[in-house]
Design a protein around this motif. Structure first.
Motif, short mmCIF file in Angstrom:
data_model
loop_
_atom_site.label_atom_id
_atom_site.label_comp_id
_atom_site.label_asym_id
_atom_site.label_seq_id
_atom_site.Cartn_x
_atom_site.Cartn_y
_atom_site.Cartn_z
N TRP A 190 44.99 38.55 37.97
CA TRP A 190 45.25 39.86 38.78
C TRP A 190 44.89 41.05 37.75
O TRP A 190 44.18 41.97 38.15
N ILE A 191 45.39 40.88 36.58
CA ILE A 191 44.98 41.86 35.61
C ILE A 191 43.57 42.24 35.49
O ILE A 191 42.96 43.17 35.47
N ASP A 192 43.00 41.01 35.39
CA ASP A 192 41.29 41.24 35.22
C ASP A 192 40.76 41.62 36.34
O ASP A 192 39.81 42.37 36.19
N PRO A 211 45.64 48.90 41.99
CA PRO A 211 44.18 47.82 42.31
C PRO A 211 43.04 48.80 42.80
O PRO A 211 42.56 47.97 43.88
N ILE A 212 42.76 49.65 42.42
CA ILE A 212 41.58 50.33 43.20
C ILE A 212 40.44 49.68 42.78
O ILE A 212 39.20 49.58 43.74
N TRP A 213 40.20 49.16 41.68
CA TRP A 213 38.91 48.26 41.29
C TRP A 213 38.87 46.97 41.71
O TRP A 213 37.97 46.14 41.67
N LEU A 214 40.09 46.35 42.45
CA LEU A 214 39.82 44.98 42.67
C LEU A 214 38.98 44.80 43.84
O LEU A 214 38.15 43.80 43.63
N PRO A 215 38.55 45.54 44.87
CA PRO A 215 37.29 45.12 45.87
C PRO A 215 36.13 45.32 44.90
O PRO A 215 35.29 44.39 45.30
N ASN A 227 35.61 44.43 41.72
CA ASN A 227 35.58 43.15 40.92
C ASN A 227 35.13 41.97 41.71
O ASN A 227 34.48 40.96 41.39
N LEU A 228 35.89 41.83 43.09
CA LEU A 228 35.70 40.68 43.99
C LEU A 228 33.98 40.61 44.45
O LEU A 228 33.84 39.78 44.49
#
Length: 244
Positions: free
Chosen positions: A150-152, A162-166, A168-169
């Motif tokens: 999750w951190i990565d 988690p703005i960068w989550l999408p 990074n996915l």
């Protein structure tokens, strides 16, 4: 040369995949294509070589002869390549990397035998990339905690934002697409160029196209094999964690 081009018939240009044998499956007609046939030929070459190498190594001598030297050289080069990129994780992946390296290399070189390289079919390169994609995420969950994952995925921002989550996915999903397209496009471009040369310049395409075969099939084919395997090792090693 210009006259030869004008007199050439574009119907002789052929770099497409063709159906060979129709097979009825669940009420639908499924075709065994030229790609399937070429893959089978490449696999048979690998299987025959593996059987001969296995029998030879069972009778290995302290002073190796020519064929034993070739086998040992191939094994040492592949082991060295994987060890240098994956460190302590190398023993678990050397067989996989070695197999896809040999398969892709022989596939790329098959144009020298008059075959249509299996790697010029996106279905082949996509399957190879999806296997790598699966190994990446299997090893991610195997070697990293859910918290670390999750951190990565939220990096470079804090995990509570988690703005960068999408993004990074999306970058994860892009891995098999970029891997497969890079190999496919480079091999297909060489196949198309050689097909155009033999189709349009058949009157004067004697001898000199061999130089282009050396570039597209041997040099470019070897480079693309190395790039695919190096990226695969890098992605998997990053998923496993520290390679020291």
């Amino acid at each position: 040369m210009n006259q030869a081009i004008l007199l050439s018939d574009t119907s002789n240009v052929d770099f497409m995949i063709h159906g060979i044998i129709p097979v009825e499956f669940l009420g639908q007609t499924v075709w065994i294509t030229t790609s399937h046939a070429c893959i089978l030929i490449v696999m048979m070459i690998m299987i025959v070589f593996a059987i001969i190498a296995n029998r030879k190594l069972k009778k290995a001598t302290d002073v190796p002869d020519g064929f034993q030297n070739i086998i040992e050289l191939i094994v040492e080069l592949l082991q060295g390549m994987v060890q240098g990129s994956m460190g302590k994780w190398a023993p678990g992946f050397v067989n996989y990397i070695g197999t896809i390296f040999i398969f892709i290399l022989i596939s790329n070189l098959s144009g020298l035998l008059g075959l249509r390289p299996p790697t010029a079919d996106y279905g082949t390169t996509l399957c190879l990339a999806l296997i790598t994609f699966s190994l990446i995420h299997i090893n991610t969950f195997k070697h990293q905690s859910l918290k670390q994952i999750w951190i990565d995925k939220c990096s470079p921002l804090p995990p509570w934002l988690p703005i960068w989550l999408p993004i990074n996915l999306i970058s994860d999903i892009a891995v098999p697409i970029s891997l497969s397209l890079r190999l496919f496009a480079n091999v297909l471009s060489g196949t198309v160029i050689m097909a155009l040369i033999y189709g349009l310049l058949q009157i004067v395409a004697i001898g000199w196209p061999g130089v282009l075969h050396v570039y597209f099939d041997v040099f470019s084919g070897a480079i693309q094999t190395y790039v695919f395997c190096m990226l695969t090792m890098t992605y998997i090693a990053n998923a496993c964690g520290d390679t020291e």
